[in-house]
Design a protein around this motif. Structure first.
Motif, mmCIF file in Angstrom:
data_model
loop_
_atom_site.group_PDB
_atom_site.id
_atom_site.type_symbol
_atom_site.label_atom_id
_atom_site.label_comp_id
_atom_site.label_asym_id
_atom_site.label_seq_id
_atom_site.Cartn_x
_atom_site.Cartn_y
_atom_site.Cartn_z
ATOM 1 N N CYS A 85 0.847 -1.190 0.000
ATOM 2 C CA CYS A 85 0.000 0.000 0.000
ATOM 3 C C CYS A 85 0.886 1.245 0.000
ATOM 4 O O CYS A 85 2.110 1.159 0.097
ATOM 5 C CB CYS A 85 -0.942 0.004 1.204
ATOM 6 N N THR A 91 -4.728 5.108 4.378
ATOM 7 C CA THR A 91 -4.502 3.788 3.793
ATOM 8 C C THR A 91 -3.768 2.879 4.770
ATOM 9 O O THR A 91 -4.087 1.694 4.888
ATOM 10 C CB THR A 91 -3.704 3.921 2.485
ATOM 11 N N PHE A 132 -2.957 -2.359 -2.912
ATOM 12 C CA PHE A 132 -4.067 -1.412 -2.838
ATOM 13 C C PHE A 132 -3.916 -0.346 -3.914
ATOM 14 O O PHE A 132 -2.831 0.211 -4.104
ATOM 15 C CB PHE A 132 -4.111 -0.728 -1.470
#
Length: 215
Positions: A85, A91, A132
């Protein structure tokens, strides 16, 4: 290679508590996502949905554990997965929450946080296990999202490839009647959802602060 097993892709979707993620962790007003195309897109019925949406979380976890056991995992044999990520604080907070969610189905998630440009490069090079990313449409049409899963597409980071899905997109692009075109694209989305090509988390929203007298 482990993600070629559809059962594992289903587990990752089943074990994610999207409602908890958006309501307790992110708290930015984002609706949980059980589809790939966000609501409100033009000329699209938006009826494709993951079957698990109607399942209580306890049932989802029970099914996920049964699938993990069938693949040879359990309390004494965990699956280890790296999660790529960005360093964006929201996040990273979400990633930490996912660690707890996936631990309930014997998956140990290791977070690998990189600066966004570095992370994007790793995504493009398929240098990740789970990664992600997010997408904002360039134009108001469902194909703007579904094309991300077309075989060989530059942003198809997970390298999903389904000839039937591609054929439905092609048929839709040749269809001038908008209702028929939308139905074909809806079928394509449902196919990708049934394949668990992605793990949709939430639909993004804009954050605006305006004076109450502004209309």
């Amino acid at each position: 290679p482990m993600f070629r097993d559809k059962r594992l892709r289903e587990v990752l979707n089943l074990a994610m508590n999207r409602e908890e993620l958006v309501n307790k962790i992110r708290r930015l007003g984002e609706p949980p996502a059980y589809a790939d195309v966000p609501p409100g897109i033009a000329n699209f019925p938006s009826t494709a949905v993951m079957a698990m949406k109607s399942m209580p979380m306890a049932e989802r976890l029970a099914k996920a554990r049964a699938l993990m056991r069938a693949m040879g995992y359990g309390p004494d044999h965990h699956l280890k997965i790296n999660y790529l990520c960005s360093t964006n604080p929201d996040t990273v907070r979400s990633a930490a929450a996912l660690q707890g969610m996936y631990s309930k189905v014997w998956i140990d998630l290791s977070i690998v946080a990189e600066e966004r440009q570095v992370q994007l490069n790793d995504l493009r090079q398929h240098n990740f296990e789970i990664g992600f990313s997010a997408w904002v449409a360039d134009f108001n049409d469902p194909v703007n999202f579904l094309d991300l899963l077309r075989s060989g597409a530059s942003q198809n980071y997970g390298d999903y490839s389904n000839p039937t899905f591609d054929a439905l997109l092609d048929r839709a692009q040749r269809q001038a009647y908008l209702k028929t075109r939308g139905a074909l694209l809806n079928r394509a989305e449902q196919l990708a959802l049934d394949d668990y090509a992605w793990v949709p988390e939430y639909f993004g929203v804009t954050q605006d602060l305006v004076k109450p007298n502004v209309k």
